[in-house]
Design an enzyme around this catalytic site. Sequence first.
Site, PDB file in Angstrom:
ATOM      1  N   HIS A 200      -3.182  15.137 -26.132  1.00 21.76           N
ATOM      2  CA  HIS A 200      -3.088  13.768 -25.626  1.00 21.76           C
ATOM      3  C   HIS A 200      -4.284  12.905 -25.998  1.00 21.76           C
ATOM      4  O   HIS A 200      -4.148  11.699 -26.149  1.00 21.76           O
ATOM      5  CB  HIS A 200      -2.896  13.769 -24.112  1.00 21.76           C
ATOM      6  CG  HIS A 200      -1.486  14.084 -23.691  1.00 21.76           C
ATOM      7  ND1 HIS A 200      -0.851  15.251 -24.053  1.00 21.76           N
ATOM      8  CD2 HIS A 200      -0.579  13.380 -22.962  1.00 21.76           C
ATOM      9  CE1 HIS A 200       0.377  15.260 -23.546  1.00 21.76           C
ATOM     10  NE2 HIS A 200       0.569  14.144 -22.888  1.00 21.76           N
TER      11      HIS A 200
ATOM     12  N   ARG B 109       0.814  -1.233   0.000  1.00 22.96           N
ATOM     13  CA  ARG B 109       0.000   0.000   0.000  1.00 22.96           C
ATOM     14  C   ARG B 109       0.840   1.273   0.000  1.00 22.96           C
ATOM     15  O   ARG B 109       0.370   2.330   0.444  1.00 22.96           O
ATOM     16  CB  ARG B 109      -0.974   0.021   1.178  1.00 22.96           C
ATOM     17  CG  ARG B 109      -1.977  -1.132   1.160  1.00 22.96           C
ATOM     18  CD  ARG B 109      -3.141  -0.893   2.112  1.00 22.96           C
ATOM     19  NE  ARG B 109      -3.995  -2.048   2.185  1.00 22.96           N
ATOM     20  CZ  ARG B 109      -3.894  -3.005   3.101  1.00 22.96           C
ATOM     21  NH1 ARG B 109      -2.970  -2.917   4.031  1.00 22.96           N
ATOM     22  NH2 ARG B 109      -4.715  -4.031   3.091  1.00 22.96           N
TER      23      ARG B 109
ATOM     24  N   HIS C 241      -3.456   9.695 -27.727  1.00 23.70           N
ATOM     25  CA  HIS C 241      -3.745   8.366 -27.175  1.00 23.70           C
ATOM     26  C   HIS C 241      -4.489   7.506 -28.185  1.00 23.70           C
ATOM     27  O   HIS C 241      -4.284   6.297 -28.257  1.00 23.70           O
ATOM     28  CB  HIS C 241      -4.565   8.485 -25.887  1.00 23.70           C
ATOM     29  CG  HIS C 241      -3.756   8.915 -24.701  1.00 23.70           C
ATOM     30  ND1 HIS C 241      -4.327   9.221 -23.494  1.00 23.70           N
ATOM     31  CD2 HIS C 241      -2.425   9.077 -24.547  1.00 23.70           C
ATOM     32  CE1 HIS C 241      -3.372   9.574 -22.646  1.00 23.70           C
ATOM     33  NE2 HIS C 241      -2.211   9.498 -23.259  1.00 23.70           N
TER      34      HIS C 241
ATOM     35  N   LYS D  73       5.239  22.567 -15.177  1.00 23.87           N
ATOM     36  CA  LYS D  73       4.509  21.390 -14.710  1.00 23.87           C
ATOM     37  C   LYS D  73       4.310  21.432 -13.195  1.00 23.87           C
ATOM     38  O   LYS D  73       3.232  21.122 -12.682  1.00 23.87           O
ATOM     39  CB  LYS D  73       5.266  20.109 -15.100  1.00 23.87           C
ATOM     40  CG  LYS D  73       4.612  18.850 -14.569  1.00 23.87           C
ATOM     41  CD  LYS D  73       4.255  17.863 -15.613  1.00 23.87           C
ATOM     42  CE  LYS D  73       3.405  16.738 -15.060  1.00 23.87           C
ATOM     43  NZ  LYS D  73       3.451  15.537 -15.880  1.00 23.87           N
TER      44      LYS D  73
ATOM     45  N   ASN E  17      -2.830  17.979 -20.849  1.00 20.71           N
ATOM     46  CA  ASN E  17      -3.176  16.942 -21.816  1.00 20.71           C
ATOM     47  C   ASN E  17      -3.383  17.480 -23.225  1.00 20.71           C
ATOM     48  O   ASN E  17      -3.943  16.778 -24.074  1.00 20.71           O
ATOM     49  CB  ASN E  17      -4.449  16.210 -21.356  1.00 20.71           C
ATOM     50  CG  ASN E  17      -4.211  15.432 -20.084  1.00 20.71           C
ATOM     51  OD1 ASN E  17      -3.199  14.759 -19.948  1.00 20.71           O
ATOM     52  ND2 ASN E  17      -5.134  15.540 -19.149  1.00 20.71           N
TER      53      ASN E  17
ATOM     54  N   GLU F  21      -5.977  16.375 -10.817  1.00 26.48           N
ATOM     55  CA  GLU F  21      -6.650  16.675 -12.072  1.00 26.48           C
ATOM     56  C   GLU F  21      -8.144  16.911 -11.903  1.00 26.48           C
ATOM     57  O   GLU F  21      -8.975  16.313 -12.575  1.00 26.48           O
ATOM     58  CB  GLU F  21      -6.382  15.558 -13.106  1.00 26.48           C
ATOM     59  CG  GLU F  21      -6.651  16.032 -14.519  1.00 26.48           C
ATOM     60  CD  GLU F  21      -6.017  15.142 -15.579  1.00 26.48           C
ATOM     61  OE1 GLU F  21      -4.919  14.635 -15.367  1.00 26.48           O
ATOM     62  OE2 GLU F  21      -6.644  14.977 -16.626  1.00 26.48           O
TER      63      GLU F  21
ATOM     64  N   GLU G  11       6.840  17.513 -25.780  1.00 30.13           N
ATOM     65  CA  GLU G  11       6.262  17.945 -24.497  1.00 30.13           C
ATOM     66  C   GLU G  11       6.820  19.307 -24.067  1.00 30.13           C
ATOM     67  O   GLU G  11       6.120  20.102 -23.452  1.00 30.13           O
ATOM     68  CB  GLU G  11       6.516  16.897 -23.405  1.00 30.13           C
ATOM     69  CG  GLU G  11       5.868  15.541 -23.651  1.00 30.13           C
ATOM     70  CD  GLU G  11       4.370  15.473 -23.310  1.00 30.13           C
ATOM     71  OE1 GLU G  11       3.805  16.456 -22.802  1.00 30.13           O
ATOM     72  OE2 GLU G  11       3.766  14.418 -23.566  1.00 30.13           O
TER      73      GLU G  11
ATOM     74  N   HIS H  96       5.123   8.025 -27.537  1.00 30.90           N
ATOM     75  CA  HIS H  96       4.128   8.897 -26.930  1.00 30.90           C
ATOM     76  C   HIS H  96       4.294  10.344 -27.406  1.00 30.90           C
ATOM     77  O   HIS H  96       3.325  10.994 -27.815  1.00 30.90           O
ATOM     78  CB  HIS H  96       4.248   8.803 -25.408  1.00 30.90           C
ATOM     79  CG  HIS H  96       3.355   9.740 -24.665  1.00 30.90           C
ATOM     80  ND1 HIS H  96       1.975   9.636 -24.698  1.00 30.90           N
ATOM     81  CD2 HIS H  96       3.630  10.825 -23.895  1.00 30.90           C
ATOM     82  CE1 HIS H  96       1.457  10.610 -23.956  1.00 30.90           C
ATOM     83  NE2 HIS H  96       2.432  11.340 -23.466  1.00 30.90           N
TER      84      HIS H  96
ATOM     85  N   LYS I  63       1.743  11.171 -11.509  1.00 36.65           N
ATOM     86  CA  LYS I  63       0.857  10.249 -12.240  1.00 36.65           C
ATOM     87  C   LYS I  63       1.634   8.969 -12.521  1.00 36.65           C
ATOM     88  O   LYS I  63       2.688   9.000 -13.165  1.00 36.65           O
ATOM     89  CB  LYS I  63       0.407  10.865 -13.558  1.00 36.65           C
ATOM     90  CG  LYS I  63      -0.746  11.826 -13.416  1.00 36.65           C
ATOM     91  CD  LYS I  63      -1.340  12.081 -14.793  1.00 36.65           C
ATOM     92  CE  LYS I  63      -2.540  13.004 -14.723  1.00 36.65           C
ATOM     93  NZ  LYS I  63      -3.074  13.279 -16.070  1.00 36.65           N
TER      94      LYS I  63
ATOM     95  N   ARG J 181      -5.161  20.994 -14.112  1.00 37.35           N
ATOM     96  CA  ARG J 181      -4.160  20.031 -14.571  1.00 37.35           C
ATOM     97  C   ARG J 181      -4.484  19.445 -15.941  1.00 37.35           C
ATOM     98  O   ARG J 181      -3.597  19.014 -16.666  1.00 37.35           O
ATOM     99  CB  ARG J 181      -4.004  18.913 -13.525  1.00 37.35           C
ATOM    100  CG  ARG J 181      -2.915  17.945 -13.885  1.00 37.35           C
ATOM    101  CD  ARG J 181      -2.478  17.085 -12.714  1.00 37.35           C
ATOM    102  NE  ARG J 181      -1.409  16.194 -13.144  1.00 37.35           N
ATOM    103  CZ  ARG J 181      -0.605  15.548 -12.340  1.00 37.35           C
ATOM    104  NH1 ARG J 181      -0.732  15.681 -11.038  1.00 37.35           N
ATOM    105  NH2 ARG J 181       0.330  14.770 -12.805  1.00 37.35           N
TER     106      ARG J 181
END
Lengths: 360, 360
Positions: free
Chosen positions: A246, A119, A250, A225, A243, A235, A183, A263, A141, A239
């Site tokens: 993205h 955990r 994606h 960032k 993206n 997010e 990026e 990516h 993330k 935030r």
Amino acid sequence: MHTLHVELGERSYPIYIGRDLLQDAGLLNNHVPGSQVVLVSNETVAPLYMDRLRAALGERSLVTEIILADGEQYKNLDVLAEIFDRVMGDRHSRNTTMVALGGGVVGDITGFAAACYQRGVNFIQVPTTLLAQVDSSVGGKTAVNHPLGKNMIGAFYQPRAVLIDINTLHSLPPREYAAGLAEVIKYGLIRDEPFYRWLQQQMPRLLSRDEAVLAEAIERSCACKAEVVAADEREGGLRAILNLGHTFGHAIETAQGYGNWLHGEAVATGMLIALKLSAQRGWVEAGEVAALRELLLSAGLPVAPPEDMSAAQFIDLMGRDKKVIDGRLRLVLLRAMGEACVVDDVSEEELLALLEPLAS
Amino acid sequence: MHTLHVELGERSYPIYIGRDLLQDAGLLNNHVPGSQVVLVSNETVAPLYMDRLRAALGERSLVTEIILADGEQYKNLDVLAEIFDRVMGDRHSRNTTMVALGGGVVGDITGFAAACYQRGVNFIQVPTTLLAQVDSSVGGKTAVNHPLGKNMIGAFYQPRAVLIDINTLHSLPPREYAAGLAEVIKYGLIRDEPFYRWLQQQMPRLLSRDEAVLAEAIERSCACKAEVVAADEREGGLRAILNLGHTFGHAIETAQGYGNWLHGEAVATGMLIALKLSAQRGWVEAGEVAALRELLLSAGLPVAPPEDMSAAQFIDLMGRDKKVIDGRLRLVLLRAMGEACVVDDVSEEELLALLEPLAS
């Protein structure tokens, strides 16, 4: 060395940017409290840098080295399970520290493993690609991919520290370097027009990997960032602007199978599509679309989706994106250069008008 | 209906305890914000209660029902992946709500799935076993098992609400009911001696499932757990006392293969071993060990480890426990009845002296 801070209360952490940080024992050990360490890297990066990191860690009661296959297609639940098998087999306690040495794939899967093992255990990011240094290593993330969608299974889990050793970029293949530049360009587009204009001027020096220009580009990217993440860790709002490109990107990555398009390459093409949509709405001048296309091309990035992708396939895949809320697609567009916004009112007709001419 | 609150700042949530809560549409829908729901249950519980929950949810744009096989051995990464396949296949967005209807296994794996799906979606616990009602549904611990250790892969992830419908206990098999009583007894032992004495008196009525006594026992147990969790959400200190009997118990569960001993049964035997060790150190009277043994027996719980488990096997398995920090085993003992403490100075000799007479 420059130090930035990601301000997240008790989860705050430093980002160190400089040369030869990999072998800086003091820096590293400040953030490794226990005697147990798990080093995760991949078959490309480990032969280059693992020894330095291992030496900097000094004597430890238990060090497990895990070398993953290299590629986005290995960022999945099966490989995650293999990491757990190794860490469990070596009996790491909850006081262990997991260190990710590599690009975004290594950082994302190692971070998610650190978030879940017992955990949550200590986690340090040592990104070795430009993309990981300016983007995926900062902000917490973590995730693995699902066959039906990228980064669909993961956690928000902050590292204790991020060590960016810019020397590692000299070994980066040109294609991956370019993917990282996508990026970097993104930060200028979404939030910092002066930075974007500076990038337009400095691209030749960036491409020659001039260390001073590179350090400046990384620092401004990480600062951007860090600010956005500090304002919106999970997010809930702001935030989402990170993206830009993205959702389209994606869709390309999913359609092509992970690992065929990098990516950053998919994001580059996605950003250009997003800028086209912004221009289609009259928010930015058409000339900016042409200028971004030129900038991306000069950086060696693709500016059109794969030829075999139809508009219908785009729309289908985008419907599975995490940014879909209660059936409404949310897209990041530019209200102006250097000023991103999130919209949820893009109709299927508008998307078809945008995407059909691209799918030639 | 009684309402308790787990106080965790922005992650605070209510625990509702009462009759017929499963069909209380208002209560449920207060905590389901979006139009998408994933209901997770198992093949034993679903036929009994899924329809009521489904009806209470009313009209929704997307409801996915996932029925797991019943048993601790299915709380693993493979079943977790199957849950993701279903939820991804049905295209649930990050605004979906995952509802766990069942015992601890369903709650733990569903909670972990909710923690990871798109990096975290809404989650509601509807526990239907006594053990889940008084223990696993409250406090935000979610996990799956690893072949080498229980609950080794998971997250701290709080539900939005816990709905405890005590009517569901009437369908619970005696063995599982007894397993839940082990955790109820635990709260008395670790923190509330008057509650423990009350339980010694009320055991016959508890065993006959007298609703008033049962509601009281559940409420005092949840209140105890909520207090401890509020003081220490991520188990930095106090929360560890909730693990009385668990380190010994997990060793039994791991040795026997998940699902052969119920968790509560293993904890019962583990608590008795921990009390023996506490008496061995002179912290509680030997008579208390005999009295606990009698109480556990009267509840139908096991009071000795499996005959084929050696002391060496116990010690080996306990060495893999999450409570091991930098090689030191941490154990919860009783400094006095109703007063738990955590020790890390138990030697292997002391453990052998304790465990060898048990492994006859």
